[in-house]
Design a protein around this motif. Structure first.
Motif, PDB file in Angstrom:
ATOM      1  N   LEU A 227       0.841  -1.208   0.000  1.00 50.60           N
ATOM      2  CA  LEU A 227       0.000   0.000   0.000  1.00 50.60           C
ATOM      3  C   LEU A 227       0.873   1.254   0.000  1.00 50.60           C
ATOM      4  O   LEU A 227       0.613   2.205  -0.748  1.00 50.60           O
ATOM      5  CB  LEU A 227      -0.937   0.022   1.218  1.00 50.60           C
ATOM      6  N   LEU A 286      -6.341   3.898   4.751  1.00 50.54           N
ATOM      7  CA  LEU A 286      -6.376   3.128   3.505  1.00 50.54           C
ATOM      8  C   LEU A 286      -6.584   1.639   3.819  1.00 50.54           C
ATOM      9  O   LEU A 286      -7.411   0.962   3.194  1.00 50.54           O
ATOM     10  CB  LEU A 286      -5.067   3.353   2.715  1.00 50.54           C
ATOM     11  N   LYS A 289     -10.100   0.686   4.567  1.00 50.79           N
ATOM     12  CA  LYS A 289     -10.948   0.612   3.355  1.00 50.79           C
ATOM     13  C   LYS A 289     -10.659  -0.678   2.584  1.00 50.79           C
ATOM     14  O   LYS A 289     -11.583  -1.354   2.119  1.00 50.79           O
ATOM     15  CB  LYS A 289     -10.662   1.800   2.430  1.00 50.79           C
ATOM     16  N   VAL A 290      -9.376  -0.989   2.460  1.00 44.69           N
ATOM     17  CA  VAL A 290      -8.969  -2.162   1.670  1.00 44.69           C
ATOM     18  C   VAL A 290      -9.560  -3.447   2.257  1.00 44.69           C
ATOM     19  O   VAL A 290     -10.120  -4.265   1.530  1.00 44.69           O
ATOM     20  CB  VAL A 290      -7.422  -2.228   1.599  1.00 44.69           C
ATOM     21  N   ARG A 294     -13.376  -1.932  -0.150  1.00 46.07           N
ATOM     22  CA  ARG A 294     -13.829  -0.652  -0.711  1.00 46.07           C
ATOM     23  C   ARG A 294     -12.856  -0.067  -1.727  1.00 46.07           C
ATOM     24  O   ARG A 294     -13.066   1.037  -2.217  1.00 46.07           O
ATOM     25  CB  ARG A 294     -14.061   0.367   0.412  1.00 46.07           C
ATOM     26  N   VAL A 295     -11.767  -0.778  -1.982  1.00 43.21           N
ATOM     27  CA  VAL A 295     -10.820  -0.284  -2.981  1.00 43.21           C
ATOM     28  C   VAL A 295     -10.684  -1.341  -4.073  1.00 43.21           C
ATOM     29  O   VAL A 295     -10.174  -2.442  -3.840  1.00 43.21           O
ATOM     30  CB  VAL A 295      -9.440   0.039  -2.353  1.00 43.21           C
ATOM     31  N   GLU A 296     -11.189  -0.978  -5.241  1.00 40.99           N
ATOM     32  CA  GLU A 296     -11.255  -1.866  -6.412  1.00 40.99           C
ATOM     33  C   GLU A 296      -9.948  -2.647  -6.630  1.00 40.99           C
ATOM     34  O   GLU A 296      -9.951  -3.872  -6.768  1.00 40.99           O
ATOM     35  CB  GLU A 296     -11.568  -0.965  -7.625  1.00 40.99           C
ATOM     36  N   LYS A 297      -8.853  -1.933  -6.587  1.00 39.06           N
ATOM     37  CA  LYS A 297      -7.540  -2.511  -6.901  1.00 39.06           C
ATOM     38  C   LYS A 297      -7.175  -3.692  -5.999  1.00 39.06           C
ATOM     39  O   LYS A 297      -6.437  -4.592  -6.403  1.00 39.06           O
ATOM     40  CB  LYS A 297      -6.506  -1.398  -6.765  1.00 39.06           C
ATOM     41  N   TYR A 298      -7.679  -3.659  -4.779  1.00 41.04           N
ATOM     42  CA  TYR A 298      -7.279  -4.704  -3.818  1.00 41.04           C
ATOM     43  C   TYR A 298      -8.400  -5.690  -3.524  1.00 41.04           C
ATOM     44  O   TYR A 298      -8.329  -6.428  -2.535  1.00 41.04           O
ATOM     45  CB  TYR A 298      -6.780  -4.070  -2.517  1.00 41.04           C
TER      46      TYR A 298
END
Ligand code: PY5
Length: 306
Positions: A227, A286, A289-290, A294-298
């Protein structure tokens, strides 16, 4: 004996879902005497709609590596362990954040130390779980107990017996009024918390001890490194001295249970201005959220239970 309401309905033990109070082992169990178990700690986050397991497959892989290092054979395939974890969570119908503790242990009833062709049992326990450390910041102390070196015990493996080292350090810290212990290795480098990897920030560079310094190769540690890199922060793996800890701008602990928790004081010395710093806060936000998808990338890191 505990006579309180069990924290969950069912525990998975050797292929069966048992009522919490029926999941028992014999007092002659090898693992109880000699610490011959391998375990994991995995968090599940309730989003309001689903329960998301964070980096489930990485935890299962580490558990199989721990077993390989200890020289025991987990009686199931990876995929079967994965299914059993999901089955246990579904059976308990959790609708809140949980902590999952799979544990494989030598269940032979023998006085001898031999674990050549052992009976190995596997249990999966899951309980509702909130914060592990004070989220506003931890007051830490450097323990007098040193972190065991990997020439003495394989600290890369999450083996039950090795945790006596952590229990002693934590007990010392708590008995002296601190929230958590930091452990130095035999050479005086600060290497770990009692159940967390440690990071410091000095002049906008984040440092954490390298794996060869007898640390658990934390999955949260790996998440933090990735991250931080992705948001353009500089991270370096290098040995950390006690003086660097005492003069760090920021310190934080990283672990499944601890998540990302700021350290605001070490041995009576405030870290920075004694409040969680901007780097720690940014990473912690962050991370929160991950893990909740909530974070597309992860999204690849979360596994839905339902
Ligand atoms: N170092 C030690 C000694 C640990 O026990 C742990 C995890 C970590 C580092 C961080 O590893 P990871 O990020 O893979 O979780 N400790 C457990 C946990 O679930 C048990 C704590 C009681 O966080």
């Amino acid at each position: 004996m505990l006579r309180v309401k069990p924290p969950a309905k069912y525990i998975w033990l050797d292929g069966k879902l048992l009522n919490w109070s029926d999941a028992k082992v014999h007092v002659m169990t090898h693992a109880l005497h000699y610490g011959t178990s391998v375990f994991e700690g995995i968090r599940g986050y309730w989003t309001g709609e689903n329960l998301l397991l964070f980096r489930l497959d990485d935890h299962i892989d580490r558990m199989f590596n721990s077993a390989k290092i200890l020289g025991i054979k987990i009686p199931l395939q990876r995929e079967e362990v994965r299914n059993a974890i999901v089955e246990t969570l579904r059976a308990n119908e959790f609708k809140e954040d949980v902590y999952v503790r799979p544990i494989a242990f030598v269940s032979s009833q023998t006085i001898t130390l031999d674990i050549k062709s052992p009976d190995v049992s596997l249990a999966i326990i899951a309980v509702p779980f909130g914060k592990y450390l004070p989220p506003g910041g931890v007051r830490a102390t450097i323990a007098s107990w040193r972190r065991v070196h990997n020439t003495m015990l394989p600290v890369m493996a999450k083996i039950g017996g090795i945790y006596v080292n952590s229990v002693l350090a934590r007990l010392e810290a708590r008995s002296r009024g601190y929230d958590e212990a930091l452990l130095m290795d035999a050479w005086g480098y600060v290497v770990e918390g009692s159940g967390e990897n440690v990071f410091i920030a000095r002049k906008n560079i984040i440092y954490t001890p390298p794996v060869y310094q007898s640390i658990l190769e934390g999955i949260t540690r790996d998440t933090v490194i990735k991250l931080a890199g992705d948001i353009g922060m500089q991270v370096a793996e290098k040995p950390i001295t006690r003086e660097e800890v005492y003069t760090a701008d920021e310190i934080f602990l990283a672990g499944t249970a601890a998540e990302i928790t700021p350290v605001i004081e070490v041995d009576g010395r405030p870290v920075g201005d004694g409040r969680p710093g901007p780097i720690t806060t940014k990473l912690a936000e962050l991370y929160a959220k991950v893990v909740r998808g909530r974070v597309e990338k992860y999204l690849k890191w979360v596994v839905p239970v339902y």
